[in-house]
Design a protein around this motif. Structure first.
Motif, short mmCIF file in Angstrom:
data_model
loop_
_atom_site.label_atom_id
_atom_site.label_comp_id
_atom_site.label_asym_id
_atom_site.label_seq_id
_atom_site.Cartn_x
_atom_site.Cartn_y
_atom_site.Cartn_z
N GLN A 15 0.82 -1.20 0.00
CA GLN A 15 0.00 0.00 0.00
C GLN A 15 0.86 1.26 0.00
O GLN A 15 0.55 2.24 -0.69
N VAL A 16 1.96 1.21 0.76
CA VAL A 16 2.88 2.35 0.76
C VAL A 16 3.52 2.52 -0.61
O VAL A 16 3.61 3.63 -1.15
N LEU A 17 3.96 1.40 -1.20
CA LEU A 17 4.56 1.45 -2.54
C LEU A 17 3.55 1.94 -3.57
O LEU A 17 3.89 2.68 -4.49
N GLY A 18 2.31 1.51 -3.43
CA GLY A 18 1.27 1.95 -4.35
C GLY A 18 1.05 3.45 -4.28
O GLY A 18 0.89 4.12 -5.30
N ALA A 19 1.06 3.98 -3.05
CA ALA A 19 0.90 5.43 -2.88
C ALA A 19 2.08 6.18 -3.51
O ALA A 19 1.89 7.20 -4.18
N LEU A 20 3.28 5.68 -3.29
CA LEU A 20 4.46 6.32 -3.87
C LEU A 20 4.45 6.24 -5.39
O LEU A 20 4.85 7.18 -6.08
N ALA A 21 3.97 5.11 -5.92
CA ALA A 21 3.94 4.92 -7.38
C ALA A 21 2.95 5.86 -8.05
O ALA A 21 3.16 6.27 -9.20
N THR A 22 1.87 6.19 -7.36
CA THR A 22 0.85 7.05 -7.97
C THR A 22 1.17 8.54 -7.82
O THR A 22 0.55 9.36 -8.50
N MET A 23 2.11 8.89 -6.96
CA MET A 23 2.41 10.30 -6.74
C MET A 23 2.84 11.02 -8.02
O MET A 23 2.33 12.12 -8.33
N PRO A 24 3.78 10.46 -8.82
CA PRO A 24 4.15 11.16 -10.07
C PRO A 24 2.95 11.36 -11.01
O PRO A 24 2.85 12.40 -11.67
N LEU A 25 2.07 10.36 -11.06
CA LEU A 25 0.88 10.48 -11.91
C LEU A 25 -0.04 11.59 -11.42
O LEU A 25 -0.59 12.35 -12.23
N MET A 26 -0.21 11.70 -10.10
CA MET A 26 -1.06 12.76 -9.55
C MET A 26 -0.43 14.13 -9.77
O MET A 26 -1.13 15.12 -10.05
N LEU A 27 0.90 14.22 -9.66
CA LEU A 27 1.58 15.48 -9.93
C LEU A 27 1.42 15.88 -11.39
O LEU A 27 1.15 17.05 -11.71
N PHE A 28 1.57 14.91 -12.29
CA PHE A 28 1.41 15.18 -13.72
C PHE A 28 -0.02 15.62 -14.03
O PHE A 28 -0.24 16.57 -14.79
#
Length: 261
Positions: A15-28
């Motif tokens: 879940q932590v890795l999933g949150a980190l993985a989606t951060m660049p997408l949310m920033l974009f």
């Protein structure tokens, strides 16, 4: 037991890795939508939850927990599915009645509200979440516990772990009781399918009631006390009869850890 706890910890790590993985997408997405990052409000729970669940599914698949060895996806009769579903529905409302009289805080209320605002969030709650949890807790954890302990001890441990896993106080009791039943149903049928269908129905019903009757916190808010009492009595009788039918039903025996279960 160590394997069970390890799998739970890996889930939270995913879940932590999933949150980190989606951060660049949310920033974009924020920059593409608003032309700057000043409007970035953090990671939305829906894509983070979906990514974490997907990573956990991949872990279970890679490490052989999703292998069809006759103890995960075994075909069961339609009657087993129906009685399992009826028992699950009864447990839902009986445990909900218990929780309605206990002053338990809902620490994730805002998170669930945010999840229910998007189709991805609804999918995670109603379908993908139950699928992952059945694969993890029944297909993997309960199966491992049955290999090492007696059926009773394995079922009790599985249910307790499942309840504590939810962390949120208002969910723990209901999840524990459902965990006991789902683990027992898996033990009886050697399949996650009946429990999975009941789990999906439980979560989908919760979402439906939450969206349709936002002012009602519990089912007791939708009925008068007399009809609610009759309703709960009917649920108790239906649960007892459903469990009896599933208890006396004949299911194929499978070998696990050298013993049939």
């Amino acid at each position: 037991m160590k394997t069970a706890l390890k799998l739970v910890l890996i889930y939270f790590a995913m879940q932590v890795l999933g949150a980190l993985a989606t951060m660049p997408l949310m920033l974009f997405y924020t920059y593409f939508t608003y032309g700057n990052l000043n409007s970035f409000q953090g990671i939305h729970p829906a894509p983070a939850l979906f990514a974490g669940m997907l990573l956990m599914i991949l872990y279970l698949w890679k490490h052989g927990y999703m292998r069809n060895d006759g103890r995960v996806y075994s075909v069961v009769s339609a009657s087993a599915v129906v009685w399992g579903l009826l028992a699950t529905v009864s447990i839902i409302f009986l445990t909900e009645a218990l929780m309605s009289v206990l002053p338990l805080p809902d620490l994730l209320e805002n998170t669930f509200d945010d999840l229910q605002k998007t189709w991805l969030g609804l999918f995670c709650i109603a379908v993908f979440g139950p699928l992952l949890e059945e694969l993890l807790f029944r297909g993997a954890i309960t199966r491992v516990l049955l290999e090492r302990y007696s059926p009773l001890k394995a079922i009790l441990l599985s249910g307790i772990i499942f309840g504590v896993f939810h962390i949120n106080p208002v969910q723990v009791i209901g999840a524990t009781f459902f965990g006991f039943f789902a683990a027992w149903l898996y033990y009886r049928t050697r399949s996650i399918i009946p429990g999975l269908l009941g789990h999906i129905f439980n979560n989908a019903l919760s979402v439906y009631l939450s969206l349709t009757y936002p002012e009602a916190e519990y089912m007791s808010d939708l009925m008068d006390i007399r009809h609610y009492g009759i309703f709960l009595l009917a649920c108790a009788l239906l649960l007892a009869f459903s469990c009896y039918v599933l208890h006396v039903a004949r299911f194929p025996q499978r070998k696990c850890g050298g013993e049939a279960y």
